[in-house]
Design a protein around this motif. Structure first.
Motif, PDB file in Angstrom:
ATOM      1  N   UNK A  62      82.837  67.307  -8.136  1.00  0.00           N
ATOM      2  CA  UNK A  62      84.283  66.908  -9.395  1.00  0.00           C
ATOM      3  C   UNK A  62      84.243  67.158 -10.727  1.00  0.00           C
ATOM      4  N   UNK A  63      82.703  67.574 -10.920  1.00  0.00           N
ATOM      5  CA  UNK A  63      83.139  68.352 -12.063  1.00  0.00           C
ATOM      6  C   UNK A  63      82.622  69.160 -12.763  1.00  0.00           C
ATOM      7  N   UNK A  64      83.906  69.378 -13.571  1.00  0.00           N
ATOM      8  CA  UNK A  64      83.403  71.274 -14.441  1.00  0.00           C
ATOM      9  C   UNK A  64      82.317  71.028 -15.465  1.00  0.00           C
ATOM     10  N   UNK A  65      81.427  71.392 -14.765  1.00  0.00           N
ATOM     11  CA  UNK A  65      80.587  71.655 -15.596  1.00  0.00           C
ATOM     12  C   UNK A  65      80.124  73.537 -16.158  1.00  0.00           C
ATOM     13  N   UNK A  66      80.887  74.218 -15.217  1.00  0.00           N
ATOM     14  CA  UNK A  66      80.839  75.817 -15.708  1.00  0.00           C
ATOM     15  C   UNK A  66      81.129  76.452 -17.211  1.00  0.00           C
ATOM     16  N   UNK A  67      81.700  75.000 -17.572  1.00  0.00           N
ATOM     17  CA  UNK A  67      82.889  75.762 -18.968  1.00  0.00           C
ATOM     18  C   UNK A  67      83.783  76.676 -18.677  1.00  0.00           C
ATOM     19  N   UNK A  68      84.199  77.016 -17.516  1.00  0.00           N
ATOM     20  CA  UNK A  68      85.066  77.612 -17.492  1.00  0.00           C
ATOM     21  C   UNK A  68      86.594  76.799 -17.091  1.00  0.00           C
ATOM     22  N   UNK A  69      87.580  76.637 -17.940  1.00  0.00           N
ATOM     23  CA  UNK A  69      88.591  75.253 -17.614  1.00  0.00           C
ATOM     24  C   UNK A  69      89.397  75.358 -16.072  1.00  0.00           C
ATOM     25  N   UNK A  70      89.575  76.369 -15.614  1.00  0.00           N
ATOM     26  CA  UNK A  70      90.286  76.602 -14.414  1.00  0.00           C
ATOM     27  C   UNK A  70      89.404  76.535 -13.018  1.00  0.00           C
ATOM     28  N   UNK A  71      88.224  75.842 -13.267  1.00  0.00           N
ATOM     29  CA  UNK A  71      87.776  75.509 -12.374  1.00  0.00           C
ATOM     30  C   UNK A  71      87.844  74.008 -12.308  1.00  0.00           C
ATOM     31  N   UNK A  72      88.529  72.824 -12.895  1.00  0.00           N
ATOM     32  CA  UNK A  72      89.069  71.862 -12.426  1.00  0.00           C
ATOM     33  C   UNK A  72      89.909  72.058 -11.989  1.00  0.00           C
TER      34      UNK A  72
END
Length: 702
Positions: A62-72
């Motif tokens: 549930x958390x976006x730790x990818x640095x890619x805002x599209x993941x959210x």
């Protein structure tokens, strides 16, 4: 929050979760969601639903730790909506994820905006600005010295210092990943390379934009990890976000390893110092840095090093590299280190090549200090930019002498490529510290000085699937010897068994059988690396659960086959009936130690060694200012040893209480984020050990 218990029937679930993780890492967010949605639909309402819910948290889906805002939007929000649709509870955790994603995405947008503002520049100009800002901040950290109170609480001081540095390296890795990707797709339009000084307005402007990002990225990542591993309550006001751990014991399980690892670094350094001094008898002289630097314009210099001068500097680095090599062999029981291969290279050559780069970076760092002191101005480059050929000229003679092998410039190029940032899809400056653009190499001095390389090198090899075949066996042999040295009657080999019970064949083995007095200690040993992330923690949890089962099965073997066991162990059956059998699990990492699972204690190697030593000490610099016995003097007493398994010294004496009770605070955008126990350390005074040490320091100060 509890461990994930992997049963045989859950292996399909585990495989599906790994596939989701792989799809996320490759950027295929839509298919990752489809895979996870299918898994959730299949297991919702089944007996495995509870374990799946734990896994969704531990994998931080549930958390976006990818640095890619599209993941959210593509993945995380869908997972949260599905969780709410199924009414899986823990609504507060879902709200924490939403809030954290909002700030994580904001910081990611800010970071990407900084990169976008650089697109009119030449890529090397943009790279120079990014690294200059970060390295000036890093060098301030390198020069930070503890005061008297911080020297006493050196563990707390170094943890804070390293946390700040890790935050900066996380941000730098993210920035350079963006930069590298934008170089690849041709977004930088500048035709002319411009090099700005740190005091120039343009770098000052970018520094002001980057500093909030530097301090926020790692802290937000850390909070995201914490709320996924622990159940926390959240209070949000106009100015603050407060997160409190609900279960302090669960929190301690995850935090203790970090604090204990800090202590191990200091103690290991003391132990290895004499071994290093014995190995190297050469004399060393300080370099004349006036001869090493060559002024190149108004605000800069270049290195001027011949083979003799470089080797003189390398003497210091050789001692450090040998010390860290010993650390790996001693702490991780990797005795076949110099026989291992990775990416076509002998692992030892890869290891010493890193330290050769460190020598170059160290020379540049010291030359920079000399330049600042003698010219009374900051140099243009706080980092070293050097050609591959110049690195070859410096390192080929040294590497040949150390490894007794011949090296060509092509070998140097390949070794540099091994450590290149982004190679093997590893965008981590700790693991891959070399930045390459064409024929030019960038070395960031502070990274080589602050990195705990023995640990990160092992994790790098682990990620690259290097097989450490002999680790387990060597570890078991060494631990059996340690028990024998301390008065235990020990079975000198692994103990396999095979027997028929009620028509079923039962088989297995146990690693340690050690008798002392009327106790028979049977231990399953696992030589594991300290996990760096939640995935690593899941693997260690699974290993520990398996070891607990193995220990329990061996106790059943003894109970069902007393005559066979007694004969093989070398005691009478009557004698066996007088013994109390105590199973335990021995791990070679701090994570997981101190638990009791199914009435079987989990203990780490360091705790066993400390108990055999018999004393805990508080250092002020290199001086012991207070100490306490943790067992009776003289021979080991079996009942005391058993008690130590269930309540090891670091828990019984509350050694790390001060650090565990501390709260952590950071200003992020418009709010003050705080995370920690609900009550701070003032309400939980440590036991006598730290109190005595503080009183002693106060007495010295007066």
């Amino acid at each position: 929050m509890g461990d994930i218990i992997f049963t045989k029937g859950m292996m399909d679930m585990q495989g599906a979760l790994n596939q989701v993780q792989e799809l996320l890492e490759s950027g295929d967010y839509n298919n990752a969601w489809k895979q996870l949605k299918k898994l959730i639909n299949e297991l919702a309402g089944s007996s495995e639903e509870g374990e799946l819910k734990k896994a969704v948290r531990r994998y931080k889906f549930m958390l976006n730790l990818s640095r890619d805002i599209n993941l959210t939007n593509i993945f995380c929000n869908r997972v949260m909506r599905k969780w709410e649709e199924l009414a899986w509870g823990d609504e507060e955790y879902v709200e924490q994820c939403r809030l954290l994603n909002r700030y994580i995405d904001k910081i990611s947008n800010d970071r990407k905006q900084v990169i976008r503002e650089m697109h009119e520049m030449h890529p090397l100009t943009a790279q120079h600005i990014i690294i200059s800002v970060f390295e000036h901040f890093h060098q301030q950290l390198v020069h930070t010295s503890p005061d008297d109170f911080e020297r006493l609480l050196y563990l707390h001081f170094t943890f804070g210092l390293e946390t700040n540095y890790e935050s900066s390296i996380s941000a730098l890795s993210a920035m350079l990943r963006d930069w590298k990707e934008d170089v690849r797709i041709g977004r930088f339009k500048g035709k002319e390379v411009k090099v700005y000084h740190f005091e120039d307005e343009i770098i000052v402007e970018f520094s002001q934009k980057l500093m909030p990002i530097i301090r926020s990225i790692h802290f937000l990542d850390w909070i995201a990890n914490e709320v996924s591993q622990h159940t926390t309550t959240m209070e949000v006001t106009d100015s603050e976000v407060k997160l409190f751990y609900r279960d302090f014991q669960e929190y301690r399980k995850y935090m203790l390893p970090m604090f204990r690892d800090q202590t191990r670094k200091q103690n290991t350094q003391r132990k290895l110092h004499l071994l290093v001094a014995e190995r190297f008898s050469w004399s060393k002289r300080e370099l004349d840095y006036e001869k090493v630097i060559k002024d190149s314009g108004d605000r800069h210099f270049s290195l001027k090093i011949d083979d003799v001068e470089f080797f003189e500097a390398y003497k210091y680095i050789a001692e450090i590299s040998y010390q860290s090599y010993l650390k790996i062999k001693i702490e991780m029981y990797i005795m076949n280190f110099d026989e291992l291969k990775c990416r076509g290279f002998n692992v030892l050559a890869l290891y010493f090549f890193y330290y050769s780069l460190m020598a170059v970076a160290f020379i540049y760092f010291m030359a920079t200090r000399h330049y600042e002191d003698t010219r009374e101005k900051l140099p243009l480059f706080p980092y070293l930019r050097i050609s591959k050929n110049d690195i070859g000229k410096m390192l080929i003679p040294v590497l040949a002498m150390i490894t007794k092998q011949e090296f060509s410039q092509k070998d140097i190029d390949n070794l540099l490529a091994f450590y290149e940032f982004g190679s093997d899809k590893l965008f981590d400056m700790y693991l891959k510290p070399v930045i390459i653009f064409g024929d030019e190499v960038v070395l960031v001095p502070s990274l080589f000085m602050m990195n705990d390389f023995p640990r990160t090198f092992l994790h790098l090899l682990n990620k690259l699937n290097v097989n450490f075949e002999e680790r387990g066996d060597t570890y078991e042999v060494c631990m059996r010897e340690r028990f024998m040295q301390n008065g235990f009657m020990v079975f000198t080999d692994k103990f396999p068994y095979n027997y028929n019970y009620e028509g079923n064949m039962q088989s297995g083995d146990i690693d340690i059988i050690a008798r002392l007095g009327n106790y028979l200690f049977v231990g399953e040993a696992k030589n594991k690396f300290e996990p760096l992330d939640s995935k690593g923690q899941i693997n260690v949890d699974r290993t520990i659960r398996k070891a607990v089962k193995q220990a329990k099965n061996f106790v059943k073997y003894i109970e069902r086959n007393p005559q066979e066991f007694s004969q093989r162990f070398g005691i009478s059956t009557e004698e066996l009936t007088t013994l109390t059998i105590q199973p335990f699990v021995l791990v070679n990492c701090f994570y997981g130690s101190g638990q009791v699972i199914d009435n079987i204690p989990i203990v780490d190697t360091s705790t066993i060694e400390k108990y055999f030593d018999g004393e805990i000490r508080v250092y002020y610099g290199d001086k012991v200012i207070t100490s306490h016995l943790i067992r009776s003097e003289g021979p080991i007493r079996p009942q005391e040893f058993r008690d130590n398994l269930y309540s090891p010294y670091f828990i019984d004496h509350d050694v790390y209480n001060f650090s565990l009770q501390s709260r952590h605070v950071e200003i992020i955008d418009d709010k003050k984020f705080m995370i920690g126990p609900e009550n701070d350390h003032d309400h939980f005074p440590s036991k006598y050990l730290l109190s005595e040490a503080i009183a002693h320091i106060q007495e010295i100060s007066e």
